[in-house]
Design a protein around this motif. Structure first.
Motif, mmCIF file in Angstrom:
data_model
loop_
_atom_site.group_PDB
_atom_site.id
_atom_site.type_symbol
_atom_site.label_atom_id
_atom_site.label_comp_id
_atom_site.label_asym_id
_atom_site.label_seq_id
_atom_site.Cartn_x
_atom_site.Cartn_y
_atom_site.Cartn_z
ATOM 1 N N LEU A 209 10.950 3.549 65.543
ATOM 2 C CA LEU A 209 11.258 4.559 64.535
ATOM 3 C C LEU A 209 11.681 3.916 63.218
ATOM 4 O O LEU A 209 11.357 4.433 62.142
ATOM 5 N N ALA A 210 12.378 2.793 63.298
ATOM 6 C CA ALA A 210 12.749 2.086 62.070
ATOM 7 C C ALA A 210 11.494 1.636 61.316
ATOM 8 O O ALA A 210 11.437 1.724 60.083
ATOM 9 N N GLY A 211 10.484 1.181 62.054
ATOM 10 C CA GLY A 211 9.226 0.792 61.420
ATOM 11 C C GLY A 211 8.520 1.966 60.773
ATOM 12 O O GLY A 211 8.007 1.864 59.650
ATOM 13 N N LEU A 212 8.495 3.103 61.466
ATOM 14 C CA LEU A 212 7.872 4.301 60.903
ATOM 15 C C LEU A 212 8.633 4.784 59.669
ATOM 16 O O LEU A 212 8.033 5.247 58.690
ATOM 17 N N ARG A 213 9.954 4.653 59.717
ATOM 18 C CA ARG A 213 10.765 5.054 58.571
ATOM 19 C C ARG A 213 10.474 4.161 57.364
ATOM 20 O O ARG A 213 10.394 4.643 56.231
ATOM 21 N N ASP A 214 10.274 2.872 57.597
ATOM 22 C CA ASP A 214 9.987 1.940 56.511
ATOM 23 C C ASP A 214 8.655 2.241 55.839
ATOM 24 O O ASP A 214 8.480 1.957 54.649
ATOM 25 N N THR A 215 7.717 2.797 56.577
ATOM 26 C CA THR A 215 6.410 3.134 56.004
ATOM 27 C C THR A 215 6.402 4.511 55.353
ATOM 28 O O THR A 215 5.382 4.937 54.802
ATOM 29 N N GLY A 216 7.531 5.230 55.417
ATOM 30 C CA GLY A 216 7.593 6.556 54.825
ATOM 31 C C GLY A 216 6.989 7.646 55.682
ATOM 32 O O GLY A 216 6.797 8.769 55.215
ATOM 33 N N THR A 217 6.716 7.339 56.946
ATOM 34 C CA THR A 217 6.098 8.321 57.837
ATOM 35 C C THR A 217 7.102 9.348 58.322
ATOM 36 O O THR A 217 6.773 10.529 58.475
ATOM 37 N N VAL A 218 8.324 8.900 58.586
ATOM 38 C CA VAL A 218 9.350 9.788 59.148
ATOM 39 C C VAL A 218 10.692 9.523 58.482
ATOM 40 O O VAL A 218 10.894 8.500 57.822
ATOM 41 N N GLU A 219 11.609 10.451 58.703
ATOM 42 C CA GLU A 219 13.034 10.225 58.454
ATOM 43 C C GLU A 219 13.752 10.552 59.755
ATOM 44 O O GLU A 219 13.301 11.405 60.526
ATOM 45 N N THR A 220 14.846 9.863 60.022
ATOM 46 C CA THR A 220 15.525 10.036 61.303
ATOM 47 C C THR A 220 17.021 10.238 61.121
ATOM 48 O O THR A 220 17.607 9.853 60.103
ATOM 49 N N ALA A 221 17.620 10.842 62.138
ATOM 50 C CA ALA A 221 19.074 10.953 62.221
ATOM 51 C C ALA A 221 19.456 10.844 63.689
ATOM 52 O O ALA A 221 18.723 11.309 64.566
ATOM 53 N N ARG A 222 20.602 10.220 63.935
ATOM 54 C CA ARG A 222 21.100 10.082 65.303
ATOM 55 C C ARG A 222 22.430 10.813 65.399
ATOM 56 O O ARG A 222 23.319 10.603 64.572
ATOM 57 N N LEU A 223 22.552 11.654 66.418
ATOM 58 C CA LEU A 223 23.708 12.535 66.529
ATOM 59 C C LEU A 223 24.386 12.374 67.891
ATOM 60 O O LEU A 223 23.703 12.171 68.907
ATOM 61 N N PRO A 224 25.710 12.485 67.938
ATOM 62 C CA PRO A 224 26.439 12.362 69.210
ATOM 63 C C PRO A 224 26.422 13.664 69.999
ATOM 64 O O PRO A 224 27.459 14.234 70.326
ATOM 65 N N LEU A 225 25.232 14.142 70.299
ATOM 66 C CA LEU A 225 25.054 15.344 71.108
ATOM 67 C C LEU A 225 24.429 14.948 72.435
ATOM 68 O O LEU A 225 23.464 14.175 72.458
ATOM 69 N N GLY A 226 24.936 15.497 73.526
ATOM 70 C CA GLY A 226 24.457 15.066 74.839
ATOM 71 C C GLY A 226 24.766 13.597 75.029
ATOM 72 O O GLY A 226 25.861 13.115 74.737
ATOM 73 N N ALA A 227 23.778 12.854 75.505
ATOM 74 C CA ALA A 227 23.935 11.409 75.670
ATOM 75 C C ALA A 227 23.537 10.655 74.414
ATOM 76 O O ALA A 227 23.449 9.427 74.425
ATOM 77 N N GLY A 228 23.329 11.388 73.314
ATOM 78 C CA GLY A 228 22.921 10.784 72.051
ATOM 79 C C GLY A 228 21.526 11.247 71.683
ATOM 80 O O GLY A 228 20.547 10.888 72.320
ATOM 81 N N MET A 229 21.442 12.102 70.665
ATOM 82 C CA MET A 229 20.168 12.701 70.249
ATOM 83 C C MET A 229 19.607 11.971 69.036
ATOM 84 O O MET A 229 20.340 11.569 68.131
ATOM 85 N N THR A 230 18.292 11.804 69.029
ATOM 86 C CA THR A 230 17.596 11.287 67.853
ATOM 87 C C THR A 230 16.701 12.395 67.305
ATOM 88 O O THR A 230 15.927 13.006 68.051
ATOM 89 N N VAL A 231 16.849 12.673 66.012
ATOM 90 C CA VAL A 231 16.079 13.712 65.346
ATOM 91 C C VAL A 231 15.128 13.053 64.366
ATOM 92 O O VAL A 231 15.546 12.230 63.549
ATOM 93 N N VAL A 232 13.855 13.404 64.452
ATOM 94 C CA VAL A 232 12.807 12.765 63.649
ATOM 95 C C VAL A 232 12.080 13.837 62.843
ATOM 96 O O VAL A 232 11.569 14.798 63.414
ATOM 97 N N THR A 233 12.033 13.671 61.527
ATOM 98 C CA THR A 233 11.286 14.595 60.675
ATOM 99 C C THR A 233 10.015 13.929 60.182
ATOM 100 O O THR A 233 10.067 12.787 59.680
ATOM 101 N N ARG A 234 8.904 14.614 60.338
ATOM 102 C CA ARG A 234 7.638 14.072 59.844
ATOM 103 C C ARG A 234 7.520 14.316 58.345
ATOM 104 O O ARG A 234 7.644 15.431 57.880
ATOM 105 N N ARG A 235 7.306 13.262 57.599
ATOM 106 C CA ARG A 235 7.175 13.369 56.146
ATOM 107 C C ARG A 235 5.736 13.677 55.744
ATOM 108 O O ARG A 235 4.825 13.493 56.499
#
Length: 235
Positions: A209-235
């Motif tokens: 995901l860090a690689g995809l974020r560097d290319t401008g494909t996605v943006e991400t957020a990590r949240l302390p929900l459940g065992a740890g949620m990752t949220v990915v938005t397609r740009r």
């Protein structure tokens, strides 16, 4: 002019950082005060009886929030890849504007599909507002139309997370959101002592995901929900 005399380096100030016990208290408060209804309570009970794990109330509240985001054009559409599709789907329906929204459930187990159908019917959802794809998640998601969905919820084995990301992104509209439930495995990626396959898989999807974020494909957020949620938005 001569430069001003050097002073002490500024300190980084972090605001509102919760200790572990405080964060637990916040979670407990949210879980104890989140909205619910008879259909959701029944769906949770049925899932528990079948031994299915489902999101806690705090996670469900966030999923409802995501489903309530305004979308342009067609009615909002979501995909759920989880054995507990009934519980998750109800959270999504609660966020969709009244009379709109469609949920596609991907799961190979007939019993899980029956539970979800019962949950949706009990909540008064029309049969045309949901459908089931009887397939494994990664086989089912690639069969869906591209650029067609606003929200995808993935509850998959950690070792499938990276493939789930690559398979899900094409189905999302621009600005659509992919939610990876429990992807952070209670902090396992940051624990050097964890060298098992699941922890390594969690680290791999983080790097991917860090690689995809560097290319401008996605943006991400990590949240302390459940065992740890990752949220990915397609740009």
């Amino acid at each position: 002019m001569s430069p001003p005399p050097a002073g002490p380096s500024p300190k980084l100030v972090t605001v509102n950082v919760n200790t572990g016990s405080a964060l637990d208290a916040v979670r407990s408060y949210i879980n104890g005060t989140a909205r619910s209804d008879d259909a959701l309570t029944e769906a949770r009970t049925a899932a528990s009886e079948f031994g299915l794990l489902y999101p806690d109330a705090a996670t469900g509240e966030f999923l409802t929030f995501l489903a309530a985001r305004p979308v342009a054009g067609a009615q909002p559409g979501a995909v759920v890849m989880s054995p507990a599709c009934g519980v998750i789907g109800l959270h999504l329906f609660a966020g969709f504007p009244d009379g709109t929204g469609h949920v596609t459930c991907i799961d190979p187990e007939v019993e899980h599909q029956k539970l979800a159908k019962q949950a949706f019917t009990s909540a008064g959802r029309r049969p045309t507002s949901f459908r089931f794809v009887p397939s494994s998640p990664l086989d089912g998601i690639v069969r869906l139309a591209t650029d067609s969905y606003d929200l995808i919820i993935a509850d998959v084995d950690p070792e499938l997370l990276t493939t789930a990301v690559d398979s899900s992104l094409p189905a999302l509209r621009q600005g659509g959101v992919l939610v990876l439930l429990d992807a952070l495995l209670d902090g396992a990626p940051g624990d050097p002592a964890r060298t098992d396959r699941q922890a390594e898989a969690a680290r791999a999807v983080e790097a991917h995901l860090a690689g995809l974020r560097d290319t401008g494909t996605v943006e991400t957020a990590r949240l302390p929900l459940g065992a740890g949620m990752t949220v990915v938005t397609r740009r």
